[in-house]
Design a protein around this motif. Sequence first.
Motif: not given
Length: 691
Positions: A379-407
């Motif tokens: 099941e797809k839970l989330i589709q998260l669109k980036r902010k701004g015009e720069d493309h995503i260069c890296c991302s990470a998901l915490s092992p517990c699934g509680g945190w999501l980060a991208y740069a």
Amino acid sequence: MGEFKVHRVRFFDYMPSAIRAMALCRRSERLALARADGALEIFNFADNYFQEKLIPGQDGRAVEALCWVGQRLFSAGLNGEITEYDLENLRPKYTVEAYGGPIWTISTNSQGTVLAAGCEDGTVKMFEILEERIQFQRNLDRQKGRIISLSWHPSGTLIAAGMMDMIRIFDADTGHATHRLLVERGIGASKSREVVVWSIAFLSDHTIISGDSAGKVQMWDGLTGTLVRTHLVTKWDVLALAVSQDESSLVAGTSEGTVVQFQFISSSVGQQDKDWVRTRTFKNHSHDVRALAHTETAVVSGGMDTQLVVRPLLDKVEKNTQESALRKIAFPHRSLVCCAKKAGLLLFQFPDHLELWRLGESEGHGKPGDSLAVKRKPEKLIQLKRKGEDHICCSALSPCGGWLAYATVSSVRLYRLQFNNNNISITKSPPSLQVSKLPKILHSAHQLCFSSDSSRLFASSSHSSVIVVALSQSECKYLHTLKPKSGSRQPVHLLFASEDGKWLATANTDCEIHVHNLHKLKLHCTVPVYSSCPTAIAIHPTTSNLVMVHADQQIFEFSLVQKEYTEWSRKLQRQGLHPLWVQRDTPVTHITFNPENPAHIILHDMFMFCIVDQSLPLPEAKTLLYNQMTLKSLPEPERIKHNHAFKICKNFQHLMCVSLLEDHSLVVVERPMLEIMSQLPAAVRQKKFAT
């Protein structure tokens, strides 16, 4: 080898972008490649063709041309701007407006002092290359049509420009046009259509070679401005040309996906006079070949079908060796998939958004090789669109699934995911994500990684440093910046935090691997520098040994406690890896461990995953490196005889990720090439036999 329940994932709709331009830096053996979405990739040809650096794209930045000036990289596009890149911080350094409309081509003189840009308004604009910037110098005589292609004479005094229906030769000192070479239109219906001179090459003997939209490769005398020879190579366009350094070989890329080679040789035995003779045709692409490079031993091509192809020239390399093998680079040499092993979630990274999926569940058990019935679909839970015009260069998901980060190159974003018990549902009404306020020091990152207990976020920053941020329900707090003593300015491309929360390993493109002690927040040790770049690193959860795999396929194991290579690693180096292992042409991009069997190291590349069993003997050079399914079909005595440490499985192909969940089931993310090919636009129609 061990048995695993496998989640076979094929819902990552990764679609690489078409290749638009490439430039080869012969001195450093680096190839820069630009894609249609504005992203740039740098490959180190001296290090097993490893994709060393990646500069993400940006909305509206379509790159039409690339150019190396020494170790500096420039690009230009139809937005009318010339950009220089910061190859240490992996971002555009500055942008200069050319004020000539869209820029179709850029080229530098052999001295590296002047950059010429061919513009839509018919001007060739000359920029002086200074130490820190480029500065507009002057325009060459303005022409009546757009400048599509440019090439300098090696002396730096003349410059040839390809246009519509003609080629102009300019004197670089005076800026005046000295010759006008009219290019014939095609025969038949194409006679009424303008001919576009897509590519041009100016040789040291004043020969000019052009490729055009009428399918011709033409040789001209640049001193007299006369046509010497015409080769009709296709009914469609000749889009790209590349010449070898010694000017004895030329390749032309066409809209049909073919690459045609010409060589400057005697046309008959015993004849002294040399001529450009068509010698070979390569068909390694399904669509337009938009970009070409000619190395000493190979032809490098790329285009609409998104694959970078390295085709060795068999007269330049020894036959039946690793150098003589054809290479197709289809996927990035780093992972775009992150797995939350405690929560059973997958994070997929795209240039403009992220997707968070929950894995499905199967019912019952079966025999090895059985497909189990699906009890709950993924099941797809989330589709998260980036902010701004720069493309995503890296991302990470915490092992517990509680945190999501991208740069991106300009920002880092961190989100807190809200789940409800074991149902893994998002409880907060839209917006269902909470954005956490990050410390100001964290304004960009090359790589992101969470600690195993999800209490810390690690972000690699400039000069190989790593910023440590403490995470809690209420706030995000800056803790420390970890810096290596080497003073390297190269970016960190690999990060790994140990299971026990004590160690953080980093690897940069200077081939340095540093290990930091997270309890003391200081550098613990530096692994001896090996000549090849690391492609994957991981720390064993029980032994605290650091396992590293490099671009040349070598494997090392380093004890963090003893600060030295382990006995197994020394034995592996003494005996040497199996030739078939070393000859693989895709790098290992991920390493994981099996908690049920500490002797097992699980690693994968694009075409296989392998379990290295450290308790078994290493394979001899003459032993066949059997696929596991082949091994099963052998009789028992034969199987025992071939028993060795490397257990290779090729059941799954075009692997984006292989990871082990907490319940000891294996997640295998595949992206079949046929699915990518089916999404490409239609190729030009070609006549086939008996149709």
